[in-house]
Scaffold this motif. Sequence first.
Motif, PDB file in Angstrom:
ATOM      1  N   SER A  83       0.803  -1.224   0.000  1.00  0.00           N
ATOM      2  CA  SER A  83       0.000   0.000   0.000  1.00  0.00           C
ATOM      3  C   SER A  83       0.833   1.270   0.000  1.00  0.00           C
ATOM      4  N   GLY A  84       2.098   1.177   0.446  1.00  0.00           N
ATOM      5  CA  GLY A  84       2.949   2.350   0.517  1.00  0.00           C
ATOM      6  C   GLY A  84       2.680   3.230   1.721  1.00  0.00           C
ATOM      7  N   GLN A  85       1.743   2.835   2.575  1.00  0.00           N
ATOM      8  CA  GLN A  85       1.438   3.611   3.777  1.00  0.00           C
ATOM      9  C   GLN A  85       2.472   3.342   4.863  1.00  0.00           C
ATOM     10  N   PRO A  86       2.751   4.324   5.717  1.00  0.00           N
ATOM     11  CA  PRO A  86       3.672   4.087   6.837  1.00  0.00           C
ATOM     12  C   PRO A  86       3.134   2.993   7.755  1.00  0.00           C
ATOM     13  N   VAL A  87       3.992   2.064   8.133  1.00  0.00           N
ATOM     14  CA  VAL A  87       3.574   0.954   8.975  1.00  0.00           C
ATOM     15  C   VAL A  87       3.125   1.463  10.344  1.00  0.00           C
ATOM     16  N   ALA A  88       3.767   2.515  10.830  1.00  0.00           N
ATOM     17  CA  ALA A  88       3.382   3.068  12.131  1.00  0.00           C
ATOM     18  C   ALA A  88       1.919   3.512  12.131  1.00  0.00           C
ATOM     19  N   LYS A  89       1.460   4.103  11.025  1.00  0.00           N
ATOM     20  CA  LYS A  89       0.061   4.533  10.948  1.00  0.00           C
ATOM     21  C   LYS A  89      -0.876   3.336  10.869  1.00  0.00           C
ATOM     22  N   LEU A  90      -0.443   2.276  10.178  1.00  0.00           N
ATOM     23  CA  LEU A  90      -1.271   1.071  10.098  1.00  0.00           C
ATOM     24  C   LEU A  90      -1.439   0.442  11.475  1.00  0.00           C
ATOM     25  N   ILE A  91      -0.342   0.372  12.238  1.00  0.00           N
ATOM     26  CA  ILE A  91      -0.414  -0.192  13.585  1.00  0.00           C
ATOM     27  C   ILE A  91      -1.246   0.700  14.493  1.00  0.00           C
ATOM     28  N   GLN A  92      -1.053   2.002  14.379  1.00  0.00           N
ATOM     29  CA  GLN A  92      -1.808   2.941  15.201  1.00  0.00           C
ATOM     30  C   GLN A  92      -3.311   2.835  14.931  1.00  0.00           C
ATOM     31  N   ALA A 254      -5.987 -13.841  19.885  1.00  0.00           N
ATOM     32  CA  ALA A 254      -6.673 -12.723  19.238  1.00  0.00           C
ATOM     33  C   ALA A 254      -6.471 -12.735  17.725  1.00  0.00           C
ATOM     34  N   VAL A 255      -5.347 -13.282  17.262  1.00  0.00           N
ATOM     35  CA  VAL A 255      -5.115 -13.370  15.817  1.00  0.00           C
ATOM     36  C   VAL A 255      -6.202 -14.211  15.169  1.00  0.00           C
ATOM     37  N   VAL A 256      -6.500 -15.362  15.782  1.00  0.00           N
ATOM     38  CA  VAL A 256      -7.539 -16.252  15.252  1.00  0.00           C
ATOM     39  C   VAL A 256      -8.918 -15.617  15.416  1.00  0.00           C
ATOM     40  N   ILE A 257      -9.170 -15.050  16.598  1.00  0.00           N
ATOM     41  CA  ILE A 257     -10.476 -14.464  16.874  1.00  0.00           C
ATOM     42  C   ILE A 257     -10.764 -13.297  15.929  1.00  0.00           C
ATOM     43  N   GLU A 258      -9.768 -12.495  15.635  1.00  0.00           N
ATOM     44  CA  GLU A 258      -9.981 -11.349  14.760  1.00  0.00           C
ATOM     45  C   GLU A 258     -10.356 -11.787  13.350  1.00  0.00           C
ATOM     46  N   VAL A 259      -9.839 -12.940  12.932  1.00  0.00           N
ATOM     47  CA  VAL A 259     -10.208 -13.470  11.619  1.00  0.00           C
ATOM     48  C   VAL A 259     -11.630 -14.008  11.649  1.00  0.00           C
ATOM     49  N   GLY A 267      -4.018  -8.525  14.762  1.00  0.00           N
ATOM     50  CA  GLY A 267      -3.985  -9.910  14.296  1.00  0.00           C
ATOM     51  C   GLY A 267      -4.297 -10.023  12.817  1.00  0.00           C
ATOM     52  N   ARG A 268      -5.336  -9.342  12.375  1.00  0.00           N
ATOM     53  CA  ARG A 268      -5.683  -9.374  10.958  1.00  0.00           C
ATOM     54  C   ARG A 268      -4.630  -8.648  10.124  1.00  0.00           C
ATOM     55  N   LEU A 269      -4.078  -7.567  10.668  1.00  0.00           N
ATOM     56  CA  LEU A 269      -3.008  -6.863   9.958  1.00  0.00           C
ATOM     57  C   LEU A 269      -1.810  -7.790   9.763  1.00  0.00           C
ATOM     58  N   LEU A 270      -1.480  -8.535  10.803  1.00  0.00           N
ATOM     59  CA  LEU A 270      -0.358  -9.468  10.718  1.00  0.00           C
ATOM     60  C   LEU A 270      -0.636 -10.563   9.700  1.00  0.00           C
ATOM     61  N   LEU A 271      -1.844 -11.122   9.727  1.00  0.00           N
ATOM     62  CA  LEU A 271      -2.187 -12.191   8.788  1.00  0.00           C
ATOM     63  C   LEU A 271      -2.188 -11.678   7.352  1.00  0.00           C
ATOM     64  N   GLU A 272      -2.705 -10.484   7.135  1.00  0.00           N
ATOM     65  CA  GLU A 272      -2.692  -9.907   5.798  1.00  0.00           C
ATOM     66  C   GLU A 272      -1.254  -9.694   5.318  1.00  0.00           C
ATOM     67  N   GLY A 273      -0.395  -9.247   6.232  1.00  0.00           N
ATOM     68  CA  GLY A 273       0.998  -9.040   5.856  1.00  0.00           C
ATOM     69  C   GLY A 273       1.703 -10.341   5.515  1.00  0.00           C
ATOM     70  N   ILE A 274       1.389 -11.417   6.261  1.00  0.00           N
ATOM     71  CA  ILE A 274       1.996 -12.722   5.986  1.00  0.00           C
ATOM     72  C   ILE A 274       1.521 -13.252   4.633  1.00  0.00           C
ATOM     73  N   TYR A 279       6.948  -7.648   4.147  1.00  0.00           N
ATOM     74  CA  TYR A 279       7.954  -7.720   5.204  1.00  0.00           C
ATOM     75  C   TYR A 279       7.856  -6.594   6.230  1.00  0.00           C
ATOM     76  N   PRO A 280       7.811  -5.332   5.808  1.00  0.00           N
ATOM     77  CA  PRO A 280       7.790  -4.246   6.808  1.00  0.00           C
ATOM     78  C   PRO A 280       6.608  -4.345   7.764  1.00  0.00           C
ATOM     79  N   VAL A 281       5.433  -4.706   7.265  1.00  0.00           N
ATOM     80  CA  VAL A 281       4.249  -4.804   8.108  1.00  0.00           C
ATOM     81  C   VAL A 281       4.389  -5.948   9.105  1.00  0.00           C
ATOM     82  N   VAL A 282       4.801  -7.117   8.625  1.00  0.00           N
ATOM     83  CA  VAL A 282       4.906  -8.288   9.495  1.00  0.00           C
ATOM     84  C   VAL A 282       5.986  -8.085  10.553  1.00  0.00           C
TER      85      VAL A 282
END
Length: 316
Positions: A83-92, A254-259, A267-274, A279-282
Amino acid sequence: MTVYLLRRVIELLPVLFLASIAVFLLLHLAPGDPSYFVAGRDATPEELAAVRKKMGLDKPLQVQYFIWLAEILRGNLGESALSGQPVAKLIQARLPATLHLTVAGFLLTILLSLLAGVPGALRPNSKVDHFWSGYSAVAFGIPVFWLGILFILLFSVRLRWLPPSGYVSILDDPVRSVRLLLMPALTLGIANSGVLSRFIKFSVLETLQQDYIRTARSKGLAERVVIRRHALRNALIPVVTVAALMVGRLLGGAVVIEVVFAWPGLGRLLLEGINNRDYPVVQATLLFVVLIFVLVNLITDFLYVYLDPRVQLERN
């Protein structure tokens, strides 16, 4: 207290350093080239080379790690390769939803564990004990994703009491936020209370056999006073450490529950990144979760000292 705090922080630095190495290598040693996900399957070799250079994948592995670590220490978590978005903003953006779910799940875990553990310890081999022991066994063995699906089928599809998925901030709509939170938080609470309730039960049973409990009873103190003031206070001291370790289990669940419940958290952000080999997101998300777990353990140390005055900070 200050010396103890500094010592604990210094001791945690090697842990974070080793965790950063593990997080970095975990992705880079996995099979597959993330540049294909970014450039697309129809990309030419020149386009793939340009993407690899932009992502820094053309450098040796150790050079990539130190560049990444230096950026992390400067507070730069990088940009999403897709996406090109800053990872810090995605986590926030995703963090409030995860904290909302984790805190609610943790509180329900504590509540259900106390309800299941304490009565069984106070009345061993009774019907109450057998009931809560059966609950603990089922809660420990049931898969968290299956429990979540059962809740959706029961409360959403059949009874139509609760919405099946989604997330709304409690600041925007408190009523709908609580209704959306009930099933995922209860799923986490039940799944994690199986272990903690049994630990509470055996801790209370062991405490009730101590000499100071018999002394309190021999002085003629009421049983409720003995239980509340002497037994439970001391029995729950070691439970604090175990409860803190449950935070890691809660974050993992929570990773499973969020899905399952379409919960827009880390959790969903991590799964999407995987799935996208982003790499930067995960890397940033995993490292952030490790940091949360480390901070929780640090807070636990101080809670343990607060609950047990026998621990001398300056001597440890």
